[in-house]
Scaffold this active site. Structure first.
Site, PDB file in Angstrom:
ATOM      1  N   ASP A  31       4.664 -20.174 -18.405  1.00  0.00           N
ATOM      2  CA  ASP A  31       5.203 -19.133 -19.281  1.00  0.00           C
ATOM      3  C   ASP A  31       5.298 -19.700 -20.705  1.00  0.00           C
ATOM      4  OD1 ASP A  31       7.337 -16.492 -18.576  1.00  0.00           O
ATOM      5  OD2 ASP A  31       7.275 -17.352 -20.581  1.00  0.00           O
ATOM      6  N   ASN A  87      10.655  -8.916 -11.714  1.00  0.00           N
ATOM      7  CA  ASN A  87      11.252  -7.742 -12.344  1.00  0.00           C
ATOM      8  C   ASN A  87      10.346  -6.513 -12.216  1.00  0.00           C
ATOM      9  OD1 ASN A  87      13.320  -9.478 -13.247  1.00  0.00           O
ATOM     10  ND2 ASN A  87      12.152 -10.002 -15.085  1.00  0.00           N
ATOM     11  N   GLN A  94      11.564  -5.894 -16.900  1.00  0.00           N
ATOM     12  CA  GLN A  94      10.105  -6.117 -16.920  1.00  0.00           C
ATOM     13  C   GLN A  94       9.550  -5.778 -18.297  1.00  0.00           C
ATOM     14  OE1 GLN A  94       7.765  -3.773 -14.126  1.00  0.00           O
ATOM     15  NE2 GLN A  94       5.986  -5.108 -14.368  1.00  0.00           N
ATOM     16  N   HIS A 100       4.107  -9.862 -11.706  1.00  0.00           N
ATOM     17  CA  HIS A 100       4.164 -11.327 -11.772  1.00  0.00           C
ATOM     18  C   HIS A 100       5.460 -11.802 -11.146  1.00  0.00           C
ATOM     19  CE1 HIS A 100       5.759  -9.598 -15.479  1.00  0.00           C
ATOM     20  NE2 HIS A 100       6.630 -10.587 -15.479  1.00  0.00           N
ATOM     21  N   HIS A 102       8.129 -14.876 -11.174  1.00  0.00           N
ATOM     22  CA  HIS A 102       8.582 -16.027 -11.962  1.00  0.00           C
ATOM     23  C   HIS A 102       9.006 -17.165 -11.029  1.00  0.00           C
ATOM     24  CE1 HIS A 102       9.250 -13.937 -15.912  1.00  0.00           C
ATOM     25  NE2 HIS A 102       9.341 -12.876 -15.132  1.00  0.00           N
TER      26      HIS A 102
END
Ligand code: AMP
Ligand code: ZN
Length: 135
Positions: A31, A87, A94, A100, A102
């Site tokens: 990230d 999310n 989100q 995705h 995390h």
């Protein structure tokens, strides 16, 4: 691939990323706005905007990867814990509308506040809510 979707372009290699794992179905990359050292995203190559659009077998495969890579990250980064967070929808935080997962390694005193403030609820309310969810 979905036109204008940045995670489609990253997952399919059109935009470079700091990739830590790749196979036919997924790319996992760091990230760019990390919560902690090692914060990574498991991203399917095929576009699905969120968990509800994601095929069931891809959802299962993403969680399998979370287990494998999460363990590797905790061991190799010497982390003290791991948050696995996903999310769905703006209300849930989100910001990128391509599914995705995390992986956030946690360190004692890392200064992050990812958990929620516990609320209060009565046993009667819990009964009502459980019934409402069951439909
Ligand atoms: P979410 O809020 O669950 O949609 O998470 C989106 C995440 O994607 C955030 O943690 C961002 O820091 C991260 N992010 C956004 N754009 C990029 C990018 N180009 N490369 C890597 N991470 C990104
Ligand atoms: Zn996409």
């Amino acid at each position: 691939m979905m036109e204008g979707c940045i995670f489609c372009r990253i997952a399919n290699g059109e935009i470079p990323s700091k990739t830590i794992y790749e196979d036919e179905r997924f790319r996992v990359f760091l990230d760019l706005g990390p919560a902690t050292k090692g914060h990574a995203l498991i991203v399917p190559k095929a576009h699905a905007s969120d968990l509800f659009e994601l095929p069931e077998d891809t959802a299962a495969a993403a969680m399998k990867l979370a287990k494998k890579l999460g363990e590797q990250m905790v061991n190799n980064l010497r982390a003290d814990g791991l948050n696995v967070i996903q999310n769905n929808g703006e209300a849930a935080g989100q910001t990128v509308k391509h599914y995705h997962l995390h992986l956030i390694p946690r360190y004692k005193d890392d200064g992050q506040h990812i958990l929620w403030n516990p609320g209060e609820v009565s046993p009667e309310e819990l009964d009502l809510i459980a019934a409402q969810i069951k439909g």
